[in-house]
Design a protein around this motif. Structure first.
Motif, short mmCIF file in Angstrom:
data_model
loop_
_atom_site.label_atom_id
_atom_site.label_comp_id
_atom_site.label_asym_id
_atom_site.label_seq_id
_atom_site.Cartn_x
_atom_site.Cartn_y
_atom_site.Cartn_z
N PRO A 9 1.28 -1.09 -0.40
CA PRO A 9 0.10 -0.36 -0.19
C PRO A 9 1.06 1.42 -0.19
N ASN A 10 0.39 2.04 0.31
CA ASN A 10 1.12 3.67 0.67
C ASN A 10 1.60 4.06 -0.73
N ALA A 11 1.56 3.62 -1.84
CA ALA A 11 2.18 4.09 -3.28
C ALA A 11 3.37 3.46 -3.33
N ALA A 12 3.46 2.39 -2.76
CA ALA A 12 4.56 2.00 -3.42
C ALA A 12 4.97 -0.11 -3.51
N PRO A 13 4.32 -0.28 -3.97
CA PRO A 13 4.55 -1.45 -5.00
C PRO A 13 5.70 -1.80 -5.12
N ARG A 14 6.19 -2.90 -5.37
CA ARG A 14 7.47 -3.35 -4.93
C ARG A 14 7.70 -4.43 -6.40
N CYS A 15 7.47 -3.40 -7.86
CA CYS A 15 7.52 -4.27 -8.85
C CYS A 15 8.01 -4.84 -9.39
N ASN A 16 9.43 -4.40 -8.84
CA ASN A 16 10.34 -5.15 -9.83
C ASN A 16 10.66 -6.36 -9.40
#
Length: 355
Positions: free
Chosen positions: A197-204
Motif C-alpha cells: 500500500p501507500n503508493a509503494a508497490p515492489r513491481c521489480n
C-alpha cells in the motif's frame, strides 16, 4: 503496443510464488474451519504479527465452538484485551451460539450459509469457505482490492461496497477449482508483501508484473483510488486513575455504545483543571496528585484526545469497582485506549511497593 494480461499465466505465476514465499502462520499449519474463522476475524483491522500471540491465547482459552458459545462475557473480553474492535469478539460468541443451535456445533460449509452468521461478511465467508472447505469463492479484502486495481487499472473507489462486489465477480473468473484455497491466500499474501500500500508497490520483484496492466502503463504507483473518509469527531476526555493503597477504581461502560461493557478508569467528558478534578472525585482527602502524559486514541468515527492524572485517596470512594493488580491482569478487560495509563499505574504501584 497492446498491454498483455494473460489470466492463465497470472494464476500459475501467483501460485508458484505462493508455494515458495508463503509465510508460516499458525492458522495455515492446521487449517480447520474453526481456526481459519478465528484467524480471519482477528486479522480484520489488525496486523499479522500482532495477531499471532492472541490467536494462540484464544485457542487455548476457547478450543472449540462449544467453549466459545458458553464463554462468560468478562472472560471473553479479557482474552481479547488489546486487540481492539471488541464487537468482533462479541459477534463471534453470537456466531458460535448460532452454530450450536443450527449446525451441531460446527461452522456451516458453504459461502451462503456462512454469510448468514453474525459478524461474518462477504470477505470472511469467502475466506472460510475457500480455505477451510475448498469452495470456489472470492475473498476480497483491502489487499486483494489493491492488487486487482493495479492489475486491471481500475479507478473505482475501493471504499465503495459496489466496487467490492464488482471485483468479487471479476475474481471468481480467475480462481482455479483445484486450488481455490491457495489462490485466495496467495492474493492476500502478495498484497501484504509485494503489491504494497501507500503508493509503494515492489513491481521489480512481483511475479505478476508481466500481466499487470498498471505496471505496464506506469500507473500502479497511484492505484488504488480511495476517496477521503468523513472526518472523525474529536472528543476531549479527562481520565482519572484513582488509587487507594493497592487498588484502582474501575467502572464498567454501558451495554450499548462504544467499548460496551468493558472496564475503564474514571472517564470524564471535556478537559478539566486540577481543582475541578479533585472536586469531582468526591474524596475527603487527596494524598497525592500526579499529572500523566496526554494521549490520543482513534476509533473508526471518533478521536479521543485525553488528558489524565493519577490521584491517591485516603479511603475508598463509594462507587465503582476497587480492583487489585492481580484482578486487573486476570479479570477485568481494559481497552487499549487506556494502555498508556495502565502502564503508568503499574509504575506507581511499583514505586509504592504494592507489587
Amino acid at each position: 503496443m497492446e498491454k498483455i494480461h494473460d489470466k492463465k499465466r497470472l494464476v500459475i505465476n501467483l501460485l508458484d510464488w505462493y508455494d515458495e514465499h508463503a509465510r508460516v502462520l499458525p492458522w495455515r499449519e492446521e487449517a480447520t474451519p474453526y481456526r481459519v474463522w478465528v484467524s480471519e476475524i482477528m486479522l480484520q483491522q489488525t496486523r499479522v504479527e500482532a495477531v499471532k500471540p492472541y490467536f494462540e491465547r484464544f485457542l487455548k482459552a476457547f478450543p472449540s465452538i462449544s467453549s466459545l458459545a458458553n464463554a462468560k462475557d468478562d472472560e471473553l473480553s479479557k482474552v481479547w484485551e488489546g486487540l481492539g474492535y471488541y464487537n468482533r469478539v462479541k459477534n463471534m460468541k453470537k456466531c458460535a451460539q448460532m452454530c450450536m443451535e443450527l449446525y451441531d456445533g460446527k461452522l456451516p460449509s458453504t459461502y451462503e450459509q456462512l454469510l448468514q452468521l453474525p459478524g461474518i461478511g462477504s470477505y470472511t465467508a469467502g475466506a472460510v469457505a475457500s480455505i477451510a472447505f475448498k469452495e470456489k469463492a472470492a475473498a476480497v479484502d483491502g489487499n486483494v482490492l489493491r492488487v486487482f486495481s493495479r492489475l486491471l487499472v481500475s479507478e473505482d473507489d475501493i471504499l465503495k461496497e459496489s466496487t467490492k462486489k464488482k471485483f468479487q465477480k471479476i475474481i471468481l473468473d480467475y480462481i482455479p477449482e483445484e486450488r481455490c484455497d491457495a489462490f485466495n491466500q496467495a492474493l492476500m499474501e502478495i498484497g501484504a508483501l509485494v503489491c504494497a500500500p501507500n503508493a509503494a508497490p515492489r513491481c521489480n520483484i512481483c511475479p505478476l508484473a508481466q500481466d499487470c496492466i498498471g505496471y505496464q502503463n506506469g500507473k500502479a504507483h497511484y492505484l488504488p483510488i480511495k476517496k477521503a473518509k468523513k472526518q472523525r469527531r474529536i472528543e476531549k476526555r479527562t481520565i482519572l486513575v484513582v488509587v487507594w493503597k493497592d487498588k484502582v477504581l474501575l467502572y464498567q461502560r454501558p451495554e450499548k455504545g462504544l467499548l460496551s461493557k468493558m472496564y475503564e478508569f474514571k472517564n470524564l467528558e471535556d478537559h478539566y483543571l486540577k481543582k475541578d478534578i479533585i472536586n469531582r472525585i468526591g474524596a475527603k482527602h487527596v494524598l497525592s496528585y500526579k499529572k500523566l502524559k496526554d494521549a490520543k486514541h482513534v476509533f473508526s468515527h471518533i478521536e479521543w484526545h485525553m488528558k489524565a492524572c493519577l490521584i491517591e485517596v485516603d479511603e475508598p470512594i463509594e462507587e465503582g469497582i476497587w480492583c487489585t493488580k492481580e484482578e486487573l491482569e486476570h479479570t477485568y478487560a481494559i481497552p487499549s485506549a487506556f494502555q498508556t495509563y495502565k502502564e503508568s499505574l503499574y509504575e506507581w504501584w511499583k514505586e509504592k511497593s504494592y507489587e
